[in-house]
Design a protein around this motif. Structure first.
Motif, mmCIF file in Angstrom:
data_model
loop_
_atom_site.group_PDB
_atom_site.id
_atom_site.type_symbol
_atom_site.label_atom_id
_atom_site.label_comp_id
_atom_site.label_asym_id
_atom_site.label_seq_id
_atom_site.Cartn_x
_atom_site.Cartn_y
_atom_site.Cartn_z
ATOM 1 N N LEU A 77 -38.295 -34.461 60.427
ATOM 2 C CA LEU A 77 -38.301 -35.559 61.388
ATOM 3 C C LEU A 77 -38.769 -36.841 60.712
ATOM 4 C CD1 LEU A 77 -39.894 -33.748 64.463
ATOM 5 C CD2 LEU A 77 -37.512 -34.465 64.238
ATOM 6 N N ALA A 78 -38.282 -37.959 61.186
ATOM 7 C CA ALA A 78 -38.731 -39.257 60.668
ATOM 8 C C ALA A 78 -40.173 -39.467 61.095
ATOM 9 C CB ALA A 78 -37.836 -40.365 61.209
ATOM 10 N N SER A 79 -41.070 -39.610 60.124
ATOM 11 C CA SER A 79 -42.492 -39.752 60.437
ATOM 12 C C SER A 79 -43.172 -40.610 59.391
ATOM 13 C CB SER A 79 -43.176 -38.375 60.509
ATOM 14 O OG SER A 79 -43.128 -37.740 59.254
ATOM 15 N N SER A 80 -44.329 -41.102 59.751
ATOM 16 C CA SER A 80 -45.179 -41.859 58.828
ATOM 17 C C SER A 80 -46.619 -41.515 59.133
ATOM 18 C CB SER A 80 -44.938 -43.362 58.978
ATOM 19 O OG SER A 80 -45.254 -43.794 60.301
ATOM 20 N N THR A 81 -47.475 -41.612 58.113
ATOM 21 C CA THR A 81 -48.878 -41.220 58.253
ATOM 22 C C THR A 81 -49.777 -42.393 57.902
ATOM 23 O OG1 THR A 81 -48.335 -38.949 57.661
ATOM 24 C CG2 THR A 81 -50.653 -39.581 57.534
ATOM 25 N N PHE A 82 -50.806 -42.593 58.722
ATOM 26 C CA PHE A 82 -51.780 -43.647 58.468
ATOM 27 C C PHE A 82 -53.170 -43.042 58.573
ATOM 28 C CE2 PHE A 82 -54.597 -47.138 59.597
ATOM 29 C CZ PHE A 82 -54.201 -48.137 58.714
ATOM 30 N N GLY B 81 -47.487 -47.522 65.788
ATOM 31 C CA GLY B 81 -48.400 -46.602 65.140
ATOM 32 C C GLY B 81 -48.119 -46.329 63.689
ATOM 33 N N SER B 82 -47.185 -47.057 63.079
ATOM 34 C CA SER B 82 -46.943 -46.859 61.642
ATOM 35 C C SER B 82 -48.117 -47.349 60.830
ATOM 36 C CB SER B 82 -45.656 -47.580 61.222
ATOM 37 O OG SER B 82 -44.532 -47.032 61.890
ATOM 38 N N THR B 83 -48.668 -48.506 61.186
ATOM 39 C CA THR B 83 -49.842 -49.064 60.496
ATOM 40 C C THR B 83 -50.817 -49.575 61.541
ATOM 41 O OG1 THR B 83 -48.815 -51.253 60.338
ATOM 42 C CG2 THR B 83 -48.489 -49.719 58.476
ATOM 43 N N TYR B 84 -52.079 -49.694 61.127
ATOM 44 C CA TYR B 84 -53.138 -50.160 62.017
ATOM 45 C C TYR B 84 -53.976 -51.222 61.315
ATOM 46 C CZ TYR B 84 -52.231 -46.271 65.215
ATOM 47 O OH TYR B 84 -51.653 -45.405 66.102
ATOM 48 N N GLU B 85 -54.486 -52.162 62.125
ATOM 49 C CA GLU B 85 -55.381 -53.210 61.627
ATOM 50 C C GLU B 85 -56.747 -53.023 62.273
ATOM 51 O OE1 GLU B 85 -56.002 -58.071 61.863
ATOM 52 O OE2 GLU B 85 -54.309 -57.103 62.884
#
Length: 1254
Positions: free
Chosen positions: A208-213, A262-266
């Motif tokens: 699945l298309a996913s990203s982790t932060f 939710g891909s990146t957070y500040e």
């Protein structure tokens, strides 16, 4: 250290009717029109305390797991775990509703956590949480599964758990843990093809298309709150915190914000203030862009407000600590805030400014008004505490709750914690005659008592639902302990009929009650419930809102494809219907509005519901047929507006895969969502109806930072859905297609149609009304269904009892015994046959007249308003007059009862008991009711009076004096010494006989209304004693303030003077100064302690010698004392009667000198006569203990008593036993009263009989 109570909030969300009801409460946040089932307050929807308490359990299980993510799932698409509290009522019971159409973690029911840990689990203010539990392994690695969870059969473990072989060794700090697991063959999952086979390294898998932060720097934080801003928004906010359990507060916090789903957070700590510690996160339910953050009150009491989805913040100080919040259902800036000191504040500027509304507000009993029902939109319904055990229902204007602007919809007092304002209904409980009577107001009209079937005596009553203009209530009858009966009302909420009996109930945290009732989402009228049948729990389903119930059909085959031999009624499918008690175990059942007919639940096949061998079952035709899909714990979510399902396995080990179904659970496909195995802690779903993005929270190891894995499911869907991708499905009940008077046809996606549903395509329903039949009608109030299905009157039913419309109108609906469900849409057919007929109200004799006070008591206060409430059960209003007689010579009449809906007020001018009556009359007759009202005034003081010294085995009288003297009906409670049970009397006197010598304490309490006063005194009891009345020079009266302490001081001074003059031992003298004017006293000579072993004759002789010495000193004016400089007070012996045993109010001193001169002159003559002629003195008295063969004599209290002797000599009040002494008695030269022991030699040849002396 206990955790501080957190701020809580109301939020919106669809709910189902699995309920943990509060006493007389509903199931929705007030004012929220979107809710399916409505619960009155408790505004407990802030999750922070819930997480704190669960985290405490987790850290106790495994301290090294302290970095575990405690996350909440905030989205209307995911299951809401709703926990609401009460009685404070307390007792606090509540209604818990699992959301209709919300996803759930479907698993075996977990055992209850300790109440202190689950006490504050609640519905969440900024989203929903679905947590995955895990277990603590033997190596000490922590887990999130509660101990005692039922073990389910392993299912496809080889494909879910990464890196696991048949035998795996785990080493931690030198400890080796060996875990053996048996692989399942492919046939274990017949619907999954080859996915059950061992996974080969070269096997192609779908990624699945996913990203982790990673949340860098927050490794130590043990709490998190997450909010997805809303539809068409890519903003996610996350508040992480470190809660220090030793300090009992939050000591660190971080605020994170994502703008790309939710891909990146500040990290926003600098924006909110680097030293600011945040504790709670709130979002306006009407505008998701408006965010509110609360700071930790231990550091500072303030809030931060953002109007741009958390991009910027403004800080505002608070003058109070927020305990709970209630957002307005329509106005996005209107908020009610409840403080720790029971004060309610309001803000119309989204928290920038606050104004006090009212103090003394009962927790969780405040509600926003509803436009169209209440007079004004900016109005608040409140329950305020008036006194212990009494509350009042009032309404207030938003920013002006002054006394003149308060409304009192119910004029009397109500039982605390009983107000529920829910949709068109207002419920209260009123104390009447020691019982709690339930009242209801429909559409804000007058209150009337709720009518339950006669002889239904509720121990507990809970409001479950007010949907469809109908009330569903759960009632525990007098003979029930672990079950409730369900009742349903007509539109006004007045008359209730049985819906289902013996429904399973269980206790939850905070003392709440869980009712096993679940409303299926998406299809009106379908409910599931667990019922006790012959000590077995069975699951039943209804398709017509409770008219008919039947068992669930078990699946034809099990998960392995083997035939299931299960025949009703001996065997069927039984489901767990409980809502989750904490955010880590989501509930046992779920359905969704956008997926009509699909229900997923945990349960068992067999004769009854059990907690062992639990599997996961699914139905796609609203419960007609079921299929087993899992044999162990999985969390199941709805995806793509209910068009697909997602399942995530619960395991203590890290995982890489999730399972998807595109055909309503018939088949499942495995997908990989991360390259590295992840310990899963929670899931956040995208809000709105699309739900194609999901964030999984977890960690790669037990010491790693939190990982946020964003999954984008859009890549697995090929296109947008078209009309060709849908098929129709018709709702039916075992083949019967007319349900609730309609034929309903729904649209569903075709099997394996991998297309994205548009928002306007998520559901399509076509309906056609059916002709009415007997099956469309339930039995009306007072009727019950027979075996043949007909409704006949019960033995207790009086048909005219339902004609309440005649109280306020001229016509009523005459029931045929049948009542059509309000949500039933059948037409024609037998509609006219079974429908009630409107008829003109008959002229009838008034019946059922009720009269009570607004306070619910029979006590009123002098010179204050008392409100009488009058109710009439039957009688034509237009021709029935009402007369109220107040019992004090005044009466008032009304031409009809509608004129006195707000009560009749009256003021009483005198204390007393009044017979108050009401008469309802017309040309046919009358009805009369009477009550007796006690009108009292405030009691200020009670004073106890009795002789200070009494004779053993002689009765002594105790009297009391009240101030003011006339206060109404008084109840007296008497205690002698240390007795635990008091004696009671309605007058102020009591007689008692002491059988033992010594000091005895007597206590009296006088009770008037709610006022109780007390007085006490100490008495000395002897076998014999001598006493003498004393008088004082008149200058002492001028200094007498009438205080007990002053009299005690004067007595002590007199005693010291007598001892100095006579040398009598201090132990043998007692002096009591009596109340009133002129000032008098009584001196007692009692046996000396060291002579107790001597003979009675010797004791008597010694006492007579002391008497001679004392009298000589008194008559020679030797006993005197200095009151103050220049004021000398002389003490005399006197035969005058003592003053009354009450303090004189304004008594003057006139005549005192003349009385004293006459007394001295008379005394001189008597002394001279004694010395000269040595005659017997009739005034000499002997106080003696009772002989066994003599009649009991009574010593009265100190009051003036006329002597019966012809010579007219006046006797002292203590001279009740009068014995003339022998002429040879020695040492008695003055008139001293004597009390002698039982063995004293007494000669009284000329004494009159006792009867003549009485």
């Amino acid at each position: 250290m206990s955790d501080p109570a957190p701020p809580l909030t109301h939020q919106e969300g669809n709910t189902c009717c699995t309920a943990a009801p509060s006493t007389f409460t509903g199931s929705t946040p007030p004012g929220d029109d979107t809710q399916t089932h409505r619960r009155p307050p408790p505004p407990r929807q802030n999750e922070a305390v819930d997480l704190v308490r669960v985290w405490r359990v987790l850290t106790a299980m495994a301290p090294r797991y302290a970095f575990c993510l405690l996350v909440l799932l905030f989205s209307s698409e995911w299951m809401r775990v709703s926990s609401t509290s009460t009685r404070d009522a307390g007792t606090t019971p509540e209604v818990r509703c699992c959301p209709s159409g919300q996803v759930a973690h479907i698993s075996a029911p977990s055992p209850e956590l300790p109440a202190q840990d689950l006490e504050h689990f609640g519905a969440l203010p900024v989203g929903h949480f679905v947590g995955l539990t895990s277990k603590e392994d033997a190596a000490g690695e922590s887990s999130l599964e509660w101990e005692g969870r039922p073990k389910l059969s392993p299912h496809d473990t080889s494909n879910d758990v990464e890196g696991e072989e048949n035998e795996a060794d785990w080493t931690d700090d030198g400890t080796v843990w060996t875990r053996r697991r048996k692989r399942r063959d492919a046939e274990t999952w017949p619907d999954l093809g080859s996915e059950g086979a061992p996974e080969a390294s070269d096997q192609e898998e779908v990624q699945l298309a996913s990203s982790t932060f990673a949340l860098a720097g927050d490794t130590a934080h043990n709490q998190a709150m997450v909010h997805w801003s809303g539809q068409n928004s890519s903003v996610i906010l996350m508040l992480t915190k470190y809660y220090d359990f030793s300090a009992g507060r939050v000591t660190e916090s971080s605020l994170w914000r994502s703008t790309d789903y939710g891909s990146t957070y500040e990290k926003l700590n600098e924006k909110v203030g680097p030293k600011t510690i945040l504790s709670y996160l709130y979002v306006s339910p009407n505008n998701k862009r408006k965010i509110m953050l609360l700071t930790d009150p231990e550091v500072e009491s303030s809030l931060l407000i953002s109007l741009d989805e958390g991009a910027s913040y403004q800080k505002h100080s608070l003058a109070f600590d927020i305990l709970s919040l209630l957002f307005h259902p329509e106005q996005e800036d209107w908020i009610l805030a409840y403080s720790h000191d029971q004060k309610l504040y309001v803000s119309v500027e989204f928290g920038r400014r606050w104004q006090l509304v009212h103090d003394g507000v009962v927790p969780n009993r405040f509600y926003w008004s509803r436009l169209g029902l209440d007079k004004e939109q900016g109005m608040i319904h409140l329950e305020i505490s008036v006194s212990d055990g009494r509350s009042q229902y009032i309404t207030c204007k938003l920013q002006n709750c002054s006394e003149g602007n308060k409304g009192k919809p119910f004029p009397g007092f109500i039982i605390p914690n009983s107000l529920v304002v829910q949709d068109e209904y207002v419920f209260i409980q009123v104390p009447i005659g020691g019982q709690s009577v339930h009242y209801v107001s429909y559409r804000r009209h007058s209150f009337y008592p709720v009518k339950l079937p006669k002889y239904t005596l509720p121990k507990d009553l809970q409001i479950i639902s007010t949907d469809d203009n109908q009330v569903v209530a759960a009632i525990q009858d007098w003979h029930q302990n672990d079950s409730y009966n369900l009742y349903m009302s007509e539109s006004r909420g007045l008359f209730f009929t049985l819906m289902l009996d013996d429904v399973v109930s269980s206790g939850g945290p905070e003392g709440n009650i869980m009712i096993d009732l679940y409303e299926v989402a998406g299809i009106k009228g379908v409910f599931l419930s667990n019922k006790v049948v012959e000590n077995q729990v069975k699951t039943y389903i209804t398709y017509n809102k409770g008219r008919d119930w039947h068992l669930l059909q078990a699946p034809l085959t099990d998960l392995q494809g083997k035939r299931v031999d299960c025949e009703q009624p001996y065997c069927s499918l039984h489901l767990h219907l409980h809502v989750s008690e904490n955010p880590y175990t989501s509930g046992n059942i779920v359905s969704k509005d956008t997926a009509p007919g699909v229900i997923i639940a945990s349960g068992v096949v067999g004769p009854e519901l059990t907690t062992t061998n639990v599997s996961i079952f699914i139905t796609s035709d609203a419960g007609n047929t079921w299929k087993e899909v899992f044999q162990e714990e999985y969390s199941v979510f709805f995806l793509n507006q209910g068009g697909s399902l997602v399942a995530i396995r619960h395991t203590p080990l890290p995982i890489r895969h999730i399972w998807l179904s595109f055909d309503e659970g018939r088949n499942w496909d495995k997908f990989s969502f991360t390259s590295s195995p992840l310990y899963v802690d929670g899931v956040l779903g995208e809000p709105g109806e699309d739900t194609l993005i999901m964030t999984i929270f977890g960690h790669f190891s037990h010491r790693s930072e939190w990982q946020l894995v964003k999954i984008d499911f859009r890549s697995i869907f090929q296109r947008r859905c078209t009309s060709d991708d849908y098929v129709t499905w018709q709702l039916h009940n075992e083949g019967e297609v007319c349900i609730m008077g309609m034929k309903r046809i729904f649209q569903k996606l075709r099997v394996n149609a991998r297309c994205v549903k548009a928002r306007d395509q998520y559901i399509s329903q076509m309906s056609d009304s059916c002709p009415c039949t007997e099956a469309d009608f339930e039995c009306d109030y007072g009727f019950e269904r027979q075996v043949d299905g007909s409704c006949t009157p019960t033995f207790w039913f009086v048909p005219s009892a339902t004609s309440r419309d005649c109280i306020s109108g001229d016509s009523f609906l005459n029931s045929t015994g049948y009542r059509k469900a309000l949500s039933n849409n059948c037409t024609d057919g037998t509609l006219l046959k079974y429908s009630p007929k409107r008829q003109r109200c008959p002229s009838q004799v008034p019946r059922g007249l009720q009269l009570l006070t607004s306070e619910g008591t029979l006590v009123a206060t002098l010179h204050k308003n008392v409100t009488f409430l009058v109710f009439l059960e039957e009688g034509l209003s237009s021709t029935t007059s009402i007369t109220v007689d107040f019992g004090d010579g005044t009466a008032i009449s009304y031409v009809n009862i509608s004129s006195i809906e707000d009560g009749v007020r009256h003021v009483y001018g005198k204390v007393g008991i009044y017979q108050v009556s009401a008469i309802a009359s017309n040309v046919l007759g009358l009805d009369r009711v009477t009550l007796y009202l006690h009108v009292t005034c405030q009691l200020e003081q009670v004073q106890l009076s009795a002789p200070s010294v009494v004779v053993k085995n002689k009765a002594v009288n105790f009297t009391t004096a009240l101030r003011p003297s006339n206060v109404g009906t008084v109840t007296y409670y008497w205690w002698i010494d240390n007795r635990t049970e008091p004696a009671m009397s309605l007058d102020g006197g009591m007689s008692f006989t002491f059988s033992e010598e010594g000091s005895h304490m007597v206590t009296v309490q006088a009770s008037v209304g709610n006022t109780v006063h007390q007085d006490q005194m100490t008495l000395a009891v002897y076998d014999y004693f001598k006493s003498q009345m004393l008088a004082f020079s008149s200058n002492l009266d001028e200094a007498n303030p009438g205080l007990p302490d002053w009299r005690e001081d004067i007595g002590r001074v007199v005693k010291r003077s007598v001892i100095q003059v006579t040398g009598i031992s201090e132990d043998q003298l007692l002096v009591t100064v009596l109340p009133g004017l002129p000032t008098t006293a009584e001196i007692f000579i009692v046996p000396e302690r060291r002579a107790r072993g001597g003979t009675m004759k010797g004791k008597r002789a010694h006492a007579e010698q002391l008497s001679q010495v004392l009298l000589s000193a008194l008559n020679q004016d030797l006993v005197q004392f200095t009151l103050k400089a220049g004021v000398q007070v002389n003490v005399y012996a006197t035969r005058l009667s003592p003053a009354p045993l009450v303090d004189g109010g304004d008594s003057g001193h006139g005549g005192t000198a003349i009385i004293m001169l006459v007394s001295v002159a008379l005394m001189g003559l008597v002394v001279f006569a004694i010395y000269k002629f040595k005659r017997k003195i009739p005034g000499l008295n002997t106080y003696t203990a009772e002989q066994p063969d003599k009649e009991q004599e009574v010593v009265p209290t100190v009051t003036s008593i006329a002597d019966t002797k012809p010579d007219g000599d006046k006797m002292s009040s203590v001279d009740r036993v009068d014995v003339q002494l022998d002429s040879k008695s020695k040492g008695l030269l003055l008139p001293l009263r004597t009390a002698v022991g039982t063995h004293a030699s007494v000669s009284a040849p000329n004494r009159k009989s006792k009867d003549s002396l009485r």
